[in-house]
Write an enzyme that holds these catalytic residues in place. Structure first.
Site: not given
Ligand SMILES: *Cc1c(COP(=O)(O)O)cnc(C)c1O
Length: 369
Positions: A38, A264
């Protein structure tokens, strides 16, 4: 090894084979092995991994959702595929692509039976999932009569297997809870099998279950993380090999003066002279913001370089003041010098999360070391 040149997830099929053989060595030879692929085979490359596992002799596959199974079928995978978490909207596709649903609730059983009858199926393979304590998906012990009442006197569906899932297989402190789950599963599956009048096979163990509760392997086990090289315990990790290695390069070096900021929101402020390296890898590639501000680090020439400031969408900056390095040099995020589990732990998470987070923008390169 060749230089990667850009951010690259190396997928090592030799490591996969090693891990499969190690896990098999812990099991009885006749126990069937389901490979859990998965989430793109835990963030690696689902089709490549499934093809390799097919060639190595796995017996079964499992994915979470129907669309993952459709991808495998479209790639030519022919082994049985268990869909762990089917939803009613997927039932047509399940039958179209010969995918085997986990039936986990009275509603799902009833709706899938109706669909199989409408599509005139005979003995369509299904798997009954019991909840024994994880309280996530599954029938309860006292649903056995409901299941039998619906499956008796019909031949659209055939129960291939009965299964359950441990809540804390890796946690030795929860041993008595796990043993209780195993006992409940044994009792419930026996009751179901007796009333069905035939014998579906049984399975309960994930990777840590294989390691810690081999006595509960029944007729099959389901392994995901172990195949990819992690065992939720240092002693087991030492015997496994990481399949995925995340590498990148230095795009640019900067000399930072004292009292400057990096990134940032000016989240990093320099106290002295620093040298930083900017790497082409950010939260859009799967390195979450929780790795920023010196929580996580990468390795350059075998030395630790802490991630400084905030993780950007496409970049991170690392402190390389004490590392002799130049633009274009290779950077290891996880794999050799630090495992995905160790890297994940720096941000208070686990190997499963960082592995499955590596986004599709990152180039996959298959190797056979
Ligand atoms: C994901 C999953 C597994 C695999 O677990 P690992 O810890 O990765 O081995 C097994 N069974 C079920 C039901 C799962 O959802």
């Amino acid at each position: 090894m060749d230089k990667v040149g850009e951010t690259t997830l190396q997928i090592d099929l030799a490591a996969l084979e090693h891990n499969f053989k190690f896990l098999k060595s812990r099991l009885d030879p006749e126990t069937k092995f389901l490979s859990v692929v998965k989430a793109f085979a835990y963030g690696s490359d689902m089709v490549t991994i499934a093809k390799k596992m097919e060639s190595l002799g796995t017996d079964y596959f499992a994915v979470a959702y129907a669309n993952e199974g459709v991808l495998l079928r479209n790639a030519g995978i022919t082994l049985p595929i268990l869909i762990l978490h089917p939803l009613p909207i997927n039932f047509e596709a399940l039958i179209d692509f010969n995918l085997e649903p986990s039936l986990y609730s009275p509603k799902i059983l009833k709706l899938f039976l109706e669909k199989a009858e409408e599509r005139q199926q005979k003995d369509y393979p299904v798997h009954i999932k019991f909840n024994t304590g994880l309280n996530r998906l599954g029938f309860w012990e006292n649903d056995v009569d409901y299941i039998i009442n619906h499956l008796r006197e019909q031949n659209a569906l055939k129960v291939i297997s009965v299964f359950s899932h441990l809540a804390a297989s890796e946690d030795v402190a929860e041993r008595s809870f796990s043993l209780q789950q195993i006992a409940t599963f044994k009792k419930t599956s026996e009751a179901l099998n007796q009333k069905l009048g035939y014998k579906p096979f049984r399975h309960m163990l994930n990777t840590s279950g294989i390691i810690n509760y081999p006595e509960a392997q029944f007729e099959m086990v389901r392994s995901g993380i172990g195949l990819y090289g992690y065992g939720n315990a240092k002693a087991i990790d030492a015997k496994l090999k990481p399949v995925a290695q995340l590498k990148t390069i230095i795009s640019q070096l900067h000399k930072i003066e004292p009292n400057e900021s990096v990134g940032y929101n000016r989240a990093y402020k320099s106290e002295g002279y620093r040298i930083t390296a900017t790497l082409p890898l950010g939260h859009a590639d799967g390195i979450g913001r929780q790795y920023g501000n010196k929580k996580g680090h990468v390795f350059i020439h075998g030395k630790k370089a802490p991630i400084i400031g905030n993780v950007c969408m496409d970049m991170i900056m690392v402190d390389v003041t004490d590392i002799a390095c130049k633009e274009g040099d290779e950077v290891l995020v996880f794999g050799l010098h630090q495992s995905a589990e160790e890297f994940a732990n720096t941000a208070d998470t686990i190997s499963y999360e960082i592995l499955t987070a590596i986004s599709h923008r990152v180039k996959r390169v298959i190797i056979n070391s």
